[in-house]
Design an enzyme around this catalytic site. Structure first.
Site, PDB file in Angstrom:
ATOM      1  N   ASP A  61       0.805  11.919  24.683  1.00  0.00           N
ATOM      2  CA  ASP A  61       1.126  13.284  24.309  1.00  0.00           C
ATOM      3  C   ASP A  61       2.606  13.410  23.959  1.00  0.00           C
ATOM      4  O   ASP A  61       3.467  12.772  24.561  1.00  0.00           O
ATOM      5  CB  ASP A  61       0.781  14.193  25.494  1.00  0.00           C
ATOM      6  CG  ASP A  61       0.962  15.667  25.188  1.00  0.00           C
ATOM      7  OD1 ASP A  61       0.251  16.166  24.314  1.00  0.00           O
ATOM      8  OD2 ASP A  61       1.817  16.302  25.828  1.00  0.00           O
ATOM      9  N   GLU A  66       1.290  10.852  19.657  1.00  0.00           N
ATOM     10  CA  GLU A  66       1.283  12.131  18.954  1.00  0.00           C
ATOM     11  C   GLU A  66       2.670  12.364  18.349  1.00  0.00           C
ATOM     12  O   GLU A  66       3.623  12.664  19.065  1.00  0.00           O
ATOM     13  CB  GLU A  66       0.932  13.270  19.908  1.00  0.00           C
ATOM     14  CG  GLU A  66       0.893  14.626  19.211  1.00  0.00           C
ATOM     15  CD  GLU A  66       0.802  15.795  20.176  1.00  0.00           C
ATOM     16  OE1 GLU A  66       0.252  16.850  19.773  1.00  0.00           O
ATOM     17  OE2 GLU A  66       1.276  15.669  21.319  1.00  0.00           O
TER      18      GLU A  66
END
Length: 616
Positions: free
Chosen positions: A328, A357
């Site tokens: 993330d 990400e």
């Protein structure tokens, strides 16, 4: 007197045992490349003691911070056999107590495990919203937020058992890898269902199940020849994390003196990470700012923090038998720190895969973050990250199918221009492609659940270079608009995941006719994709779209596939001589979507708003 002395020694020993509340990692493995392990020892005033091992294990370093409740003890496990060893706590050369520490035996071939790749199709689930397999853990005594399915942003009760119960559904759909949003404990009092504000990095949230349940999920997937990705958060922890409640040191987090809790929201200007013209204040405003008030920003520049994160990630790979990570907010991390984190994991598991990400809207900026990037090299930077997420393709997908007329840069030209920049990436097959995820508006909301549009979108996602990822429920036409109703609206419960649901879309007989149409198309394309080497590893040749019709080929020396996407509402006739360098001497092909033989001699008629996947 001797009896009194003995009793005092026993009481002191009991006291030290009481003081050791945690040791992390809680155990390790023999034979690891990462053989130097830093044990975080936590307990009331634990730093007043000295430590030693009673036997084989050597202590190479002990670090004590400003908080007396912590000790960081580095041990060398190289050439140490699996077994249980005694960590001694001493004062004035007197042993006051011991704590057992175990080195486990590794799985066979653990270091050479193969991660997910472009032969896979990844299915993304939010566990709280997928299926409730065990209603007994919906609310627990040791977590704050209780189940409330009526609240869009509340806990709904989905769990690991719910996922396991429906692995056959995923297998039927054609899924080969599962990415679940985080499963570690998130003990925030509200909005904890997304689990990105984690409160214990060695513990599955009890409302999802146990650590052993997570291991069982991996095992059940592997029995079906499917893979498991862990969603890992390096950039921030939750405000209720037990270490945030009692910081080992002030610089464990990015602490801003302007706020008593150290909070300052990030500017989110990620370009400052590589902007050669950026000011130091702007860099700090982005990289040292917190993601949110409930998510303190972790300071990877602190070597104790970085080691803790590296060991924790490796521990979960070994314990659970993972096949990879999705990380993330990858590009919000300290870029040197996250590169060291990534390299350490890939050094331990050279065939693993990690997807980061990198939510940016420019191919060069995204390519900067991929391993061995020539763009990153300009900045003397290498992230060591194998896979980045193709957000620019997502940007195109949510716009181009609403543009019936192509123009100079609209409609299918958006796709063409995206792939024209593939030369910027060092490993184009390691790009994660997707039409939506848990942070974006539902693709079927954007296009009003139009089946023909969905078919064109998923045809592209399934056939272009890279690793396709599908968001749970898209295969049923599920909608949701976060702009109007918040994140909860793009994270609805999967129909049939709860006892008493009026519709059970996990079964063929339980689906509505509309859901069936979406599902059957998805199932056909995803299962077809499994065995197609031209799609997995082939090269791409694309042709400039004309009249909003996009044609590209995926090919190897042995296999080739022609993909036609007509985004024009009207039927179009293609002159096939334009594609002769790819069609060559082939005179016919098989359209796997319509299940018809297609003539490739002169022209090709393509219906409006239609996709074709033609095998030669």
């Amino acid at each position: 007197m001797k009896t009194i002395t003995f009793i005092l020694m026993v009481l002191l020993s009991m006291t030290i045992f009481a003081q050791v509340e945690k040791i992390e990692p809680p155990f390790w493995w023999a034979g690891m490349q990462h053989s130097e392990v830093q044990l975080m020892v936590y307990g009331q005033d634990i730093a007043q003691y000295e430590v030693a091992f009673a036997n084989t294990i050597q202590i190479t370093d002990v670090v004590k911070t400003e908080n007396p409740n912590y000790m960081f003890v580095t041990i060398n496990t190289k050439n140490v056999d699996a077994g249980t060893y005694e960590l001694q706590f001493l004062k004035d050369d007197t042993i006051l107590g011991t704590q057992s520490y175990e080195l486990k035996a590794r799985r066979d071939h653990s270091a050479s495990r193969k991660g997910f790749d472009s032969s896979d199709l990844i299915y993304l689930v939010m566990p709280d919203r997928f299926s409730n397999g065990n209603s007994d853990n919906d609310s627990t005594d040791d977590t704050i937020e209780e189940v409330n399915r009526a609240e869009l942003s509340g806990r709904h009760g989905g769990d690991i058992q719910g996922i396991i119960n429906h692995l056959d559904y995923l297998d039927e759909l054609g899924v080969t890898a599962l990415w679940s949003t985080p499963l570690l404990e998130d003990n925030e009092p509200i909005h904890s269902y997304h689990t990105y504000a984690q409160s214990d990095y060695y513990k599955i949230d009890p409302r999802y199940g146990t650590n052993d349940d997570y291991k069982r999920l991996a095992s059940e997937l592997h029995q079906r020849d499917m893979k498991l990705l862990m969603d890992y958060v390096t950039n921030h922890w939750g405000s209720k994390h037990w270490m945030i409640q009692d910081l080992p040191s002030k610089d464990w987090i990015n602490f801003w003196d302007s706020d008593e809790n150290g909070f300052e929201r990030s500017s989110h200007r990620m370009t400052t990470q590589f902007d050669s013209n950026a000011s130091e204040s702007d860099k700090k405003a982005c990289m040292n700012g917190w993601f949110d008030t409930s998510m303190p920003d972790i300071n990877q520049k602190n070597p104790l923090v970085l080691t803790y994160l590296i060991q924790n990630a490796i521990w979960w790979v070994e314990f659970t038998d993972l096949d990879g990570f999705r990380v993330d907010t990858y590009s919000y991390n300290d870029k040197e720190g996250i590169a060291k984190w990534t390299k350490a994991i890939m050094d331990e598991y050279p065939k693993l895969n990690i997807a980061g990400e990198v939510w940016m809207h420019n191919q060069a900026q995204m390519a900067y973050w991929q391993k061995d990037s020539k763009i990153g090299a300009i900045d003397n930077y290498n992230s060591h990250l194998p896979t980045v997420m193709d957000f620019t393709l997502h940007d195109a997908l949510i716009l181009m199918f609403a543009e019936d007329e192509q123009g100079w840069d609209k409609g299918m030209l958006r796709a063409y221009e995206n792939f024209a920049n593939d030369f910027l990436y060092p490993d184009i097959n390691n790009i994660l492609v997707f039409a939506g995820n848990h942070d974006t508006n539902r693709i079927n909301e954007i296009y009003k659940a139009d089946l023909n549009t969905y078919k064109m979108i998923m045809t592209m996602v399934a056939t272009v270079r890279g690793i396709p990822q599908v968001y749970y429920g898209d295969e049923l036409g599920m909608g949701g608009n976060k702009d109007l109703k918040g994140d909860g609206d793009i994270r609805h419960d999967f129909p049939g995941g709860w006892e008493g649901d009026p519709i059970n879309a996990f079964t063929a007989e339980g689906r509505t006719p509309g859901q069936t149409a979406f599902f059957e198309f998805s199932k056909k394309v995803f299962n077809w994709r499994k065995s197609k080497s031209a799609i997995h590893k082939g090269k791409t040749m694309q042709f400039v779209p004309e009249n909003n019709v996009y044609v590209y080929f995926r090919y190897t020396d042995e296999e080739r596939v022609m993909v036609v996407i007509n985004n024009n509402p009207e039927a179009q006739t293609l002159e096939l001589k334009r594609f002769k360098e790819m069609i060559k001497l082939h005179t016919s092909g098989w359209d796997i979507l319509s299940e018809q033989q297609i003539s490739l001699e002169n022209t090709l008629q393509v219906d409006g708003k239609t996709a074709m996947i033609i095998e030669f």
